[in-house]
Design an enzyme around this catalytic site. Structure first.
Site, PDB file in Angstrom:
ATOM      1  N   THR A   1      93.106  -8.379 -83.700  1.00  0.00           N
ATOM      2  CA  THR A   1      92.874  -8.570 -85.123  1.00  0.00           C
ATOM      3  C   THR A   1      93.242  -7.282 -85.841  1.00  0.00           C
ATOM      4  O   THR A   1      92.521  -6.292 -85.753  1.00  0.00           O
ATOM      5  CB  THR A   1      91.397  -8.909 -85.390  1.00  0.00           C
ATOM      6  OG1 THR A   1      91.129 -10.182 -84.822  1.00  0.00           O
ATOM      7  CG2 THR A   1      91.116  -8.970 -86.884  1.00  0.00           C
TER       8      THR A   1
ATOM      9  N   LYS B   1      93.801 -15.076 -90.219  1.00  0.00           N
ATOM     10  CA  LYS B   1      92.664 -14.567 -89.449  1.00  0.00           C
ATOM     11  C   LYS B   1      91.666 -13.861 -90.361  1.00  0.00           C
ATOM     12  O   LYS B   1      90.456 -14.112 -90.307  1.00  0.00           O
ATOM     13  CB  LYS B   1      93.172 -13.621 -88.356  1.00  0.00           C
ATOM     14  CG  LYS B   1      92.130 -12.788 -87.662  1.00  0.00           C
ATOM     15  CD  LYS B   1      91.223 -13.602 -86.742  1.00  0.00           C
ATOM     16  CE  LYS B   1      90.150 -12.713 -86.106  1.00  0.00           C
ATOM     17  NZ  LYS B   1      89.180 -13.489 -85.324  1.00  0.00           N
TER      18      LYS B   1
ATOM     19  N   LYS C   1      85.331  -3.600 -92.427  1.00  0.00           N
ATOM     20  CA  LYS C   1      86.745  -3.218 -92.312  1.00  0.00           C
ATOM     21  C   LYS C   1      87.632  -4.427 -92.659  1.00  0.00           C
ATOM     22  O   LYS C   1      88.588  -4.313 -93.432  1.00  0.00           O
ATOM     23  CB  LYS C   1      87.047  -2.761 -90.878  1.00  0.00           C
ATOM     24  CG  LYS C   1      88.388  -2.076 -90.689  1.00  0.00           C
ATOM     25  CD  LYS C   1      88.822  -2.098 -89.232  1.00  0.00           C
ATOM     26  CE  LYS C   1      89.152  -3.519 -88.784  1.00  0.00           C
ATOM     27  NZ  LYS C   1      89.740  -3.643 -87.447  1.00  0.00           N
TER      28      LYS C   1
END
Lengths: 291, 291, 291, 291
Positions: D93, D169, D238
Site C-alpha cells: 500500500t 486502495k 498516513k
C-alpha cells in the site's frame, strides 16, 4: 412626558436605568428580586413590585431580562396593562422566534413590539456606548428612538420584521465565536512552532485585527485563562443553537456554525458550560495535546 | 554605510524601494523584467542586471518576490556573492519550510537569513505603514532593523527559528479567510431573513468588528463583488495548504482551516482561482440558493 | 384470538397487512383515503372508516403512517377506544420525542405504546424480510411479538424507554447517509484520477462493503442517477435534523451528522428535496466540478 | 516457466509466498531481516541475500513491503538486474505518486510496473481470499495475472495509469474510516439514550450493514477496545494524508476525509498512533463525555 417602565435590573439593566435617569426620564423599575433596585431608587427611580405596575396604559416598557422564557413571562404579566397604543422595547438577547411570537401577542392587544438587542458589555452600558439594533413597525421604532439614544452611541434600524434585530444579534455572537475558534487554531499553530502564543495574539490584535473582539478574547485564549466567565459558554451554545435553527428553517447552510456548535456541545458535555465562552478554545488545545 | 540590494520590483517592491531611497539608503535594484526599474532609477536607485550584482560581499539583500520557487532561484543566484557576514532579508510570503531550507543554505556560506513577511497591501507599503514580522538569528535581526523601520510602522520580533515569521504570516491569512467565511454565512442568514445584507455588513464593521479586514472584505462579500482580485483565491488556497501542511507536521488539528480549504478547493475546481479570495463566499451563496 | 387493527395503508402498510392475513390474523384496516383498502378487503381484511373503529377495547392497533403529525392525529383519534389494557404498536419512522409523548398519552388511558420502526423497503415488507426494532414496556413488547414476527425476519428488543427504537432507526438512517457521502467523495476521487466510477463502486461493493446499502446506493451515486426517489432527500434532511436535536439534548457531538445536515440543507435550498436522498452526492459532484 | 522473486516477508508476505509455492511457482525470497525466511525455505523457497538476486533478467518480482520509502529503496536495488522485459508487481500500500515515479523509473530500464495493492488481512492472505487491484500497462497486467490469481479470490483491472490501483486502495481505507466515525457517533447517541451500545452495533451489523467492516470494527468501537492494533492509527493517518494530497492536486474537495484527518491527527497528538485505527472513535467518546 418622558416616562418609562423598566423591567430587569441585572448587570446591564442597572446602568441603563441610571443613564435614563441622567437623561431626564422618569423610570418605574421592576425586578424579580427587589433588592437590586435600591441604588436606583436613591438615584430617583420609582420602584414597583409587579411587572404590570411598570406599564402605563399606552406608554413604553423596556425589558432587559436573562432569556426567552423570562421575557415571555414578564410580557404576559404587563401586556394587558400596557394596552392599546403602548410599545414594548425589548432589549434582551432572545430568539427571532420569540420576538415574532411576542409581536403577535402585543398586536392582539393593540400594542407594539420593538426588538432591540444590543452589542456591548456592562461597562459599555454604563458609558452610554452600547450599539443598539432595532426591528419592528416604523412608527414604534421612531417613538422609542429617544430612549435608545439615551442608552447607546448608535442605533441601527434593521427591519420591520420583528425578528430582524435578533437575527443580527445572533449573527454577531456567531461571528465572535468564529473569531475565537480561528484564534485558538492559529495560536496553537504558533505555540507548536515554538512561538510565544501571547506574542502571536498581540501581533494579530495590533495589526490585521485591531478590534475589541480580537484584543479581548485574544488575550484570554493566548493565556488559556477562561474564568471568571464574562459570558457563559452555555449561553454561547444556546445562541449557536438558535442560529442553526434559524439557518435550518431558512435553508441557509452554515458549516462554520455547525463546527462551532459541535465544539461548544463537546465543551458542555465536558462540564464547561459555566466557564467563559472563550473556553471553546480548550477543545482545540486538547486536540493539539496542549492542555 | 547605508547600502542595500533589493530583488523583486512588483506592486510591493517598487514603493518599498522608494521609501528606502527617501530614508537615505543607496539601493541596487534587480528585477527579472528590467523595465519595472525605470521609475526607481529616476528616483536614484542603481539598476543591476543579475541577482548577484545586487549583493555586496558581507552586505544586505532584500528579496520581495512572488513565491517559494522564485525565492529559491534568486537566492541560489546571489548567495555566493553575498557570502560570509552577509544578511538576506526575505520579505516575500513563503512557507516556513522554504525559510528553514534557505536559512541552512545561507549558513553553509557564512551568511544569515531573516524571514520577514509583512501585513499590508501596496498602499500600506507606499505609506510606510506595513507591519513587519521578523524571525532569525538575533544579531542579523538587529542589523536589518533600520531597513524594516524604513519600510513599515512596526516590527514584530517573532522568534529565532527561521520559519517563525512565516507561520505568523500564514496564520494571519488563515484568520482573514475564517473571518470571510463567518461573514459569508452571517450575511446569508440576514438576507434570507429579509434584512439588507449591506446593512448587516455595516452593522458588524462599525460595532464588534471595526477593523480593516471586516470593513473591506465585508463590503465585497455583502455586495457579492469579487473582481478585480486584490489577492487571488488561488494564492489563498496555496496559503491554506501551507497552513495545513505545517499543522499536520506539528500535530495541530485545525478543523476551521480544513473547512476553508475544502471550500477554496471547490472554488478552484469551479474555475475561480483568479478571482479575489473573498470569492470563497460564493460557495456559501450557492449552498443557500442565493446565487 | 388473533385480531388486530391496522392504520396506514401506504406502500409499506399494504404488504404488511397482506402478511398478517396470510399468517391468520383478522385485520381491521383504516386509511385516510379509503380506496387504498380495496385489494386488502378482497384478501380478507375488514375495512373501517374511522381510526377509532380499528381499535377494540384492550386490543392491539398497529400504525404505519407517514410522519409524526399524522401519527399524533390518528393516535388521538383511537386511543380512547383502545383504552385500558390496549397496546399501540407504532411502526412508523418518527422522532424519539413523539414516541415519548405518545407513551405518556397512552399511559394516561391505561394503554401501552411500543415503538417499533423497521429497516426495509416495500419489497422487504412483502417478503416478510423486515428487520423490526422494539422499545417499550416489557409485557407489551412480548404481547406484540407474534405480530412483529409475522411481519419481519428478526425482531430486536432495544429498550424499555419508549424512544429507544426510534433512536436506533434514526441512527441507521444517519449511517446510510454517511456511507453515501463517503462513496460520493471516493467515487469523485476515482473519476478525477481517470478511473471509471462505476468500476470503483463495483470494487467496493464486492469487497470491503458487500452489503445492500453500498451495493444499491453505490450504483446510483456512481451512475449519477438520483431519480425516481426511493426515499426523498427532504425526508432524509428531516431525519438528520431529528438526529441532531436528539444529539444536542443528550450532549453528544456528531460532527459527521452536522456535515451531512449542511449538505442536505444545501440540496434542499437548491430545490432537490423531492429527489432521492442519494442526491446528497450532487453537492460533492458540484464541488469537484463534475456536474 | 513459473519463476518469481518475492521481496518483503512480513505478516502478509509470508502467507502469500506459501500460496505461490502451493500453486507450483518457484520463488526466490528476500527480506531485510533474513530470519523471516526460514519457514518458507523449508516449504521450498530459495532464499537470497540481496534484493537484486530476487530478480531474474526479464522476469517478475513481487514486492510487499511496509511503506513508500522501503519500496523505493528495494526497487532501486533490483531494477537494473530485472532490466528489459521485466515486470515489477508492486503489492504494497503506497501512494499513487510513488507508483507513478516507479513506473517511470522502470520505463527508463525497459521494465514495467504494475501497482497491485490488496484488500484483506493476513488471514485472508493465508486463505487465498485477497481482493487484488491492478493498474499498469495492459500486457504487463496480463502477464502477472496468474500470480495474482494464485494469491487472491478476485482481481480487479482498474486502469492503465499506474497510480489507479493505489487510488482505489486509499479510497477504500478512507471509506473504512468514514464507517468507523459513523459508528462511533451513532453508538454514542445510543449509549446516551440509555441503549446498550453493543446491541446497537449488533443491530446495524446484522441488518443494514451486514459486511465485515461494520461487523469487525463495530464490535471494537462498541466495546471501546482499541488494542492490540490490527492496523495502526498512525498508518491510517498516513493514508488519510495521501487521500487529501491526491484530492487536493485533483481539485476534489473531500470534507468527510478532512473531518477524519483532523480527528486522526488529534488522536496522534494525544499519543494514540500505535493503537488500532478504530481508536479514532475515542475522540467522539471524549467529546460526548463517555471516556
Amino acid at each position: 412626558m418622558k416616562e418609562v417602565g423598566f423591567i430587569g435590573l441585572g448587570s446591564m439593566g442597572v446602568p441603563m436605568v441610571q443613564n435614563l435617569l441622567k437623561e431626564g426620564f422618569r423610570v418605574k423599575v421592576y425586578n424579580r428580586t427587589p433588592e437590586k433596585a435600591s441604588g436606583l431608587v436613591e438615584a430617583g427611580a420609582q420602584q414597583v413590585y409587579h411587572p404590570s405596575e411598570a406599564a402605563a396604559a399606552g406608554g413604553i416598557v423596556i425589558t432587559m431580562v436573562s432569556n426567552d422564557q423570562a421575557l415571555q413571562e414578564v410580557t404576559h404579566a404587563f401586556a394587558d396593562q400596557l394596552g392599546a397604543g403602548g410599545v414594548h422595547l425589548s432589549m434582551s438577547t432572545v430568539s427571532p422566534e420569540t420576538s415574532r411570537q411576542l409581536a403577535l401577542y402585543h398586536q392582539e392587544r393593540g400594542s407594539e413590539y420593538v426588538a432591540s438587542p444590543v452589542f456591548g458589555r456592562p461597562e459599555a452600558a454604563a458609558a452610554q456606548k452600547l450599539f443598539i439594533l432595532s426591528s419592528g413597525p416604523r412608527e414604534a421604532k421612531e417613538r422609542v428612538q429617544p430612549l435608545q439614544e439615551a442608552l447607546g452611541q448608535r442605533v441601527f434600524d434593521i427591519s420591520e420584521e420583528p425578528g430582524g434585530a435578533n437575527v443580527i444579534k445572533l449573527g454577531g455572537n456567531f461571528m465572535i465565536m468564529a473569531a475565537m475558534e480561528a484564534m485558538a487554531e492559529a495560536f496553537n499553530l504558533a505555540e507548536k512552532s515554538g512561538i510565544d502564543r501571547n506574542l502571536a495574539a498581540e501581533v494579530y490584535a495590533s495589526t490585521l485585527f485591531n478590534c475589541t473582539v480580537y484584543q479581548g478574547y485574544g488575550k484570554m485564549i493566548a493565556g488559556k485563562a477562561f474564568e471568571p466567565a464574562g459570558f457563559q459558554l452555555g449561553l454561547g451554545l444556546k445562541d449557536c443553537n438558535l442560529v442553526l435553527q434559524e439557518a435550518n428553517s431558512l435553508q441557509t447552510p452554515m458549516p462554520l456554525a455547525s463546527l462551532l456548535h459541535d465544539r461548544l456541545l463537546a465543551s458542555a458535555a465536558k462540564g464547561r458550560a459555566q466557564q467563559d465562552w472563550s473556553a471553546l478554545a480548550r477543545i482545540a488545545l486538547e486536540e493539539a495535546g496542549l492542555e
